[in-house]
Design a protein around this motif. Structure first.
Motif, PDB file in Angstrom:
ATOM      1  N   PRO A   1      28.951  55.775  64.155  1.00 21.37           N
ATOM      2  CA  PRO A   1      28.767  55.629  62.708  1.00 21.37           C
ATOM      3  C   PRO A   1      27.521  54.848  62.331  1.00 21.37           C
ATOM      4  CG  PRO A   1      31.050  55.264  63.293  1.00 21.37           C
ATOM      5  CD  PRO A   1      30.289  55.341  64.587  1.00 21.37           C
ATOM      6  N   GLU A   2      27.100  53.926  63.172  1.00 21.52           N
ATOM      7  CA  GLU A   2      25.904  53.158  62.831  1.00 21.52           C
ATOM      8  C   GLU A   2      24.646  54.025  62.858  1.00 21.52           C
ATOM      9  OE1 GLU A   2      27.421  48.768  64.327  1.00 21.52           O
ATOM     10  OE2 GLU A   2      25.345  49.355  64.630  1.00 21.52           O
ATOM     11  N   TYR A   3      24.566  54.938  63.813  1.00 23.28           N
ATOM     12  CA  TYR A   3      23.437  55.877  63.804  1.00 23.28           C
ATOM     13  C   TYR A   3      23.570  56.864  62.649  1.00 23.28           C
ATOM     14  CZ  TYR A   3      20.445  59.820  65.025  1.00 23.28           C
ATOM     15  OH  TYR A   3      19.522  60.822  64.972  1.00 23.28           O
ATOM     16  N   ALA A   4      24.800  57.194  62.285  1.00 23.57           N
ATOM     17  CA  ALA A   4      25.028  58.191  61.235  1.00 23.57           C
ATOM     18  C   ALA A   4      24.475  57.756  59.892  1.00 23.57           C
ATOM     19  CB  ALA A   4      26.526  58.481  61.110  1.00 23.57           C
ATOM     20  N   VAL A   5      24.314  56.458  59.680  1.00 23.18           N
ATOM     21  CA  VAL A   5      23.814  55.961  58.401  1.00 23.18           C
ATOM     22  C   VAL A   5      22.338  55.610  58.517  1.00 23.18           C
ATOM     23  CG1 VAL A   5      24.080  54.209  56.606  1.00 23.18           C
ATOM     24  CG2 VAL A   5      26.088  55.071  57.807  1.00 23.18           C
ATOM     25  N   GLN A   6      21.512  56.298  57.730  1.00 21.87           N
ATOM     26  CA  GLN A   6      20.072  56.020  57.687  1.00 21.87           C
ATOM     27  C   GLN A   6      19.829  54.823  56.775  1.00 21.87           C
ATOM     28  OE1 GLN A   6      17.336  59.292  56.520  1.00 21.87           O
ATOM     29  NE2 GLN A   6      16.429  57.820  55.096  1.00 21.87           N
ATOM     30  N   ARG A   7      19.285  53.750  57.343  1.00 20.62           N
ATOM     31  CA  ARG A   7      19.005  52.557  56.554  1.00 20.62           C
ATOM     32  C   ARG A   7      17.605  52.024  56.824  1.00 20.62           C
ATOM     33  NH1 ARG A   7      21.525  48.227  57.515  1.00 20.62           N
ATOM     34  NH2 ARG A   7      21.748  47.490  55.389  1.00 20.62           N
TER      35      ARG A   7
ATOM     36  N   THR B   1      24.616  48.584  49.580  1.00 20.58           N
ATOM     37  CA  THR B   1      24.500  49.857  48.868  1.00 20.58           C
ATOM     38  C   THR B   1      23.333  50.708  49.328  1.00 20.58           C
ATOM     39  OG1 THR B   1      23.168  48.832  47.114  1.00 20.58           O
ATOM     40  CG2 THR B   1      25.565  48.893  46.798  1.00 20.58           C
ATOM     41  N   PHE B   2      22.392  50.136  50.068  1.00 14.02           N
ATOM     42  CA  PHE B   2      21.196  50.884  50.445  1.00 14.02           C
ATOM     43  C   PHE B   2      21.475  51.783  51.645  1.00 14.02           C
ATOM     44  CE2 PHE B   2      17.234  51.521  52.779  1.00 14.02           C
ATOM     45  CZ  PHE B   2      16.397  51.954  51.774  1.00 14.02           C
ATOM     46  N   GLY B   3      20.898  52.981  51.624  1.00 12.15           N
ATOM     47  CA  GLY B   3      20.986  53.908  52.754  1.00 12.15           C
ATOM     48  C   GLY B   3      21.676  55.195  52.380  1.00 12.15           C
ATOM     49  N   LYS B   4      21.800  56.073  53.361  1.00  4.22           N
ATOM     50  CA  LYS B   4      22.425  57.368  53.147  1.00  4.22           C
ATOM     51  C   LYS B   4      22.996  57.868  54.458  1.00  4.22           C
ATOM     52  CE  LYS B   4      19.452  60.831  52.490  1.00  4.22           C
ATOM     53  NZ  LYS B   4      19.506  61.712  53.678  1.00  4.22           N
ATOM     54  N   LEU B   5      24.035  58.656  54.363  1.00  4.01           N
ATOM     55  CA  LEU B   5      24.566  59.304  55.554  1.00  4.01           C
ATOM     56  C   LEU B   5      23.560  60.345  56.027  1.00  4.01           C
ATOM     57  CD1 LEU B   5      27.229  59.440  57.287  1.00  4.01           C
ATOM     58  CD2 LEU B   5      27.821  61.450  55.920  1.00  4.01           C
ATOM     59  N   ARG B   6      23.207  60.306  57.290  1.00  2.75           N
ATOM     60  CA  ARG B   6      22.284  61.325  57.813  1.00  2.75           C
ATOM     61  C   ARG B   6      22.999  62.669  57.803  1.00  2.75           C
ATOM     62  NH1 ARG B   6      18.180  58.707  61.683  1.00  2.75           N
ATOM     63  NH2 ARG B   6      18.983  56.594  61.999  1.00  2.75           N
ATOM     64  N   GLU B   7      22.386  63.647  57.185  1.00  2.00           N
ATOM     65  CA  GLU B   7      22.971  64.984  57.237  1.00  2.00           C
ATOM     66  C   GLU B   7      22.807  65.534  58.650  1.00  2.00           C
ATOM     67  OE1 GLU B   7      20.264  67.799  54.901  1.00  2.00           O
ATOM     68  OE2 GLU B   7      19.723  65.804  54.202  1.00  2.00           O
ATOM     69  N   PRO B   8      23.680  66.442  59.067  1.00  3.50           N
ATOM     70  CA  PRO B   8      23.648  66.911  60.462  1.00  3.50           C
ATOM     71  C   PRO B   8      22.294  67.437  60.912  1.00  3.50           C
ATOM     72  CG  PRO B   8      25.684  67.602  59.413  1.00  3.50           C
ATOM     73  CD  PRO B   8      24.843  66.983  58.332  1.00  3.50           C
TER      74      PRO B   8
END
Length: 643
Positions: free
Chosen positions: A637-643, A447-454
C-alpha cells in the motif's frame, strides 16, 4: 494520503504470504462508473507552443499523416523505439545532500513522466526542474499512428484498407496497445505523452463501445491529437476533438441531423451534454479555486439547463464522415477514421441558438461557424479554468489539491501572463512547479497524494528496470521485433488505455471511497476501480510479470504466440542483484527509485526481517532475493500511494 491505507505484513514460520498483502481501502469496496466570442482572449497558438495540427488531407489515403506545422512546432521523433541498455549512473549515498536531491527528483519525475529512471534522476538533479521542462517542451514527439501503420505492414495487414475487416480488429488493436506501451515506456517525450494520457481521461473515447470496435488507427490518431496539443491551447484541442470522427462515432455527432417532425427526428444530445459536463465546464458553477458556488438558499448553481442542451445539440447537426459524398452513405474505409468530419449544410439547423439564457448564436450560420461560436462561448465560461485545471492536477499530482493550488493554476489557465487563455504548456508548468506539488507531502501529509492507477504502477517499475520486449510469433511463422504485450489488462486490473467502460473514464474525479475517506470529505478517484477482485488479480499479475523475468535468465522463452494479449517482458535487475548480499542497501535502492525515499521505517524493518531470512549463496538465490524484494514493495500500500 494516510486514510485507511494499511500495510498488512504477514510472516508465518518465516514465509511471506504475498496473497494477503492487500490494500484495505475502507473495506476494499468500490462502486463502478455510470454510464459571444472569446477569440480575443486566446491566440491561435500560444507563444512558444509546441502544437502541430494532426489533420489528414484527403490525399493521405495511403495512411501518411500530413502534419501542418504551426510556429514553434516540434519535430517528429525519427528514433527507433528501444530500451536504453547503457549503464546507469551510481546512486548517491544515503544521508547525503545528493541523495535528498535524488529523492526530490524521483517525486517530480513520478508526477511528470511514466516513471523515473536512474539516468533521468541524474539528469534532472544536474539541470534543474525548469530546464528539464523546457527540454521536454521541444523533445521530438513520437506519433502512435505513424508507428502503427508501419507495424501493420510488418505483420502483413493492409495499413489503411478500403474496407475494414472485423476479423482483423483484435489483432490490429493489440498492435496499437503494444505501441502505446513502447512509446510511453521507451520514448523520450515523457511529459508530452504523460499529458496526453491525462487528457485522454478527460476527453474520453473508448473502444469498449461497439462504435469504435475496429477503429484502432483512429484511436491511435486521437492519441496523437492529444499529444500534439499537450502544450498547445485547450480551445484548439476542443475543436479538433469535436470534429474528430472517433469522438463523432463515440458520442453520436456523426449523422446528427436537424429536426424533422415528419420523420420524428430530433438532434442527438449526447455530445452536447458531455462537451459541457465532462470536457469544459462541469455541472455546477465554480469559483476560481474550484470550490462550488452556492445560491441564496445555499444550494449549488447548475451551469446549464435542458434548454441549453437542446440548443447546443442543434449546433452539432450536419456533420458526417469525410470520405462519403452523400449523407445516407455508410463507409468502412480506413481513412474515415482519421479525416476530420465534414459538413453537410442541408442537414444542419441554421436557426438561432441561445445558450445559457443569454448567449446568442445568430441564425443563418454555417455548420463550422456555429461550432466556432459555441466553443468560444464555452471557452469564455468562468468554469473552464478551474474545472480543467483541477482535473489535470488530480491526474498528475494529487487527488485533493488545496483551493489555493487550484486557484493558482486556474489563474494561469485564464491568462498565461501574455493575455492568452488555455495555454496548456503554461498550465502544466504551473502544476508541476507549484510549491504544493513539490512540498505537499510534508505540509499536507494527511491529504496530499493520489492512489497510483494500475497503468502507472506498472510503467514506473518497467522504466526503473529497463524493461525489454519479447518477439511475437504468428501462425505464418513471422517473428516480430521485441514487443511489450500488455493488452489484456482490463480484465486483470480494471484499466486498459482507451478501454474505459464509459465516457466517464475509469473513475470519476469526485469519487469518494466509502468510509474514512468520504467521512473526511476527501475524494479518491482511482479507488473506484480498487475492488477486492482487481486488487488480488493485479497483485498476481505483478508476480507473473516480475518473477523470473531477468534478462540474464537463459531459460526464458525466446518468443510468444502473437495471438496472446499478455506476456511478461524482460527486466534488467543487474544493479539490484549486486545488492542481494546487502539487504538494507537493496531496500534503500528500491525505496529511492520507486518511492522517493518515503518508505516508512516500519515497512523497511518488515522487509529487512524477511529478506534476512532468505539465503543468497548462489546466483539463483540472488535473483529470488531481488524478485521478492521488488514484488513486496510493488504490492505494498505504501508504494500504491503516489506522494
Amino acid at each position: 494520503m494516510k486514510h485507511n491505507l494499511c500495510f498488512a505484513a504477514f510472516l508465518v514460520n518465516g514465509c511471506w504470504l504475498s496473497a494477503l498483502l492487500l490494500i484495505t481501502a475502507c473495506g476494499g469496496g468500490s462502486s463502478t462508473n455510470t454510464s459571444v466570442s472569446a477569440a480575443s482572449s486566446r491566440a491561435s497558438t500560444a507563444p512558444g507552443s509546441a502544437t502541430t495540427s494532426s489533420m489528414i488531407s484527403s490525399s493521405s489515403i495511403n495512411g501518411s499523416v500530413a502534419q501542418s506545422s504551426s510556429a514553434g512546432s516540434v519535430a517528429v521523433s525519427q528514433k527507433i523505439l528501444a530500451p536504453d541498455l547503457t549503464a546507469d549512473p551510481e546512486l548517491p549515498a544515503k544521508g547525503t545532500e545528493a541523495h535528498a536531491k535524488a529523492a526530490e527528483a524521483v517525486r517530480f519525475l513520478t508526477q511528470a513522466t511514466f516513471g523515473p529512471t536512474l539516468k533521468d534522476i541524474d539528469h534532472l538533479t544536474l539541470v534543474g526542474k525548469g530546464a528539464w521542462l523546457e527540454e521536454q517542451f521541444v523533445e521530438p514527439k513520437n506519433l502512435h499512428m505513424e508507428l502503427l501503420l508501419k507495424r501493420y505492414e510488418q505483420i502483413g495487414l493492409v495499413p489503411v484498407p478500403t474496407k475494414d475487416i472485423d476479423m482483423e480488429a483484435w489483432q490490429r488493436d493489440v498492435q496499437r496497445s503494444d505501441i502505446f506501451w513502447e512509446i510511453n515506456v521507451w520514448g523520450k517525450d515523457q511529459l508530452r505523452q504523460r499529458m496526453a494520457y491525462a487528457l485522454s481521461q478527460i476527453l474520453v473515447i473508448s473502444n469498449v463501445a461497439d462504435a469504435l470496435f475496429n477503429d484502432s488507427r483512429g484511436i491511435a490518431h486521437y492519441n496523437d491529437i492529444l499529444a500534439n496539443h499537450a502544450f498547445g491551447n485547450y480551445r484548439e484541442l476542443l475543436e479538433e476533438v469535436t470534429l474528430n470522427p472517433m469522438m463523432g462515432e463515440y458520442l453520436n455527432m456523426v449523422r446528427n441531423e436537424k429536426a424533422n417532425a415528419e420523420k420524428n427526428i430530433r438532434p442527438d444530445e449526447n455530445f452536447a451534454r458531455e462537451l459541457m459536463q465532462l470536457f469544459s465546464i462541469g455541472l455546477v458553477e465554480l469559483n476560481i479555486d474550484g470550490t462550488v458556488k452556492l445560491d441564496d438558499k445555499n444550494q449549488p448553481i447548475p451551469t446549464y439547463d435542458q434548454n441549453t442542451i437542446k440548443a447546443l445539440a442543434r449546433v452539432f447537426t450536419g456533420w458526417n464522415l469525410a470520405t462519403i459524398t452523400n449523407w445516407w452513405e455508410w463507409t468502412d474505409s480506413g481513412a474515415s477514421e482519421i479525416l476530420p468530419m465534414k459538413a453537410f449544410p442541408a442537414y444542419h439547423d441554421i436557426g438561432e441558438k441561445i445558450l445559457f439564457g443569454n448567449k446568442i448564436i445568430p441564425a443563418g450560420k454555417t455548420p463550422q461557424q456555429d461550432i466556432d461560436a459555441a466553443l468560444d462561448i464555452l471557452f469564455a465560461h468562468n468554469n473552464i479554468a478551474p474545472f480543467i485545471s483541477k482535473q489535470l492536477i488530480q491526474r498528475l499530482v494529487t487527488s485533493n489539491p488545496s483551493s489555493a493550488y487550484v486557484s493558482r493554476v486556474a489563474s494561469i489557465f485564464n491568462d498565461n501572463g501574455m493575455g492568452v487563455k488555455g495555454d496548456l504548456k503554461a498550465v502544466v508548468k504551473a502544476i508541476l512547479l507549484d510549491d504544493e506539488a513539490q512540498n505537499g507531502y510534508k505540509t499536507m501529509p494527511d491529504t496530499f497524494g493520489k492512489l497510483r492507477e494500475p497503468i502507472l504502477q506498472f510503467s514506473a517499475i518497467w522504466r526503473a528496470f529497463h524493461v525489454q520486449g519479447v518477439p511475437a510469433k504468428n501462425a505464418a511463422g513471422y517473428i516480430s521485433p521485441p514487443r511489450l504485450r500488455f493488452y489484456g489488462t482490463g480484465r486483470e486490473m480494471g484499466q486498459r488505455p482507451f478501454g474505459s467502460n464509459s465516457v466517464f473514464n475509469f473513475y470519476r474525479p469526485d469519487y469518494q471511497q466509502p468510509g474514512a475517506i468520504k467521512t473526511a470529505n476527501l475524494v479518491s478517484p482511482e479507488f473506484q476501480i480498487l475492488t477486492e477482485s482487481f486488487t488480488v488479480a493485479k497483485t498476481n499479475l505483478m508476480t507473473w510479470f516480475h518473477f523470473w523475468t531477468d534478462v540474464s535468465n537463459t531459460s526464458l522463452a525466446k518468443d510468444f504466440n502473437a495471438d496472446w494479449d499478455l506476456f511478461p517482458p524482460r527486466m534488467n535487475f543487474s544493479k539490484a542483484k549486486t545488492l542481494a548480499n546487502q539487504r538494507a542497501q537493496l531496500i534503500d535502492y528500491l525505496n529511492l527509485l520507486l518511492m522517493a525515499n518515503q518508505m516508512s521505517a516500519e515497512m523497511q524493518q518488515i522487509l529487512l526481517t524477511y529478506l534476512n531470512s532468505l539465503p543468497v549463496s548462489n546466483n539463483v538465490e540472488k535473483e529470488i532475493m531481488v524478485y521478492e524484494a521488488l514484488f513486496l514493495v510493488a504490492a505494498s500500500p505504501e508504494y500504491a500511494v503516489q506522494r
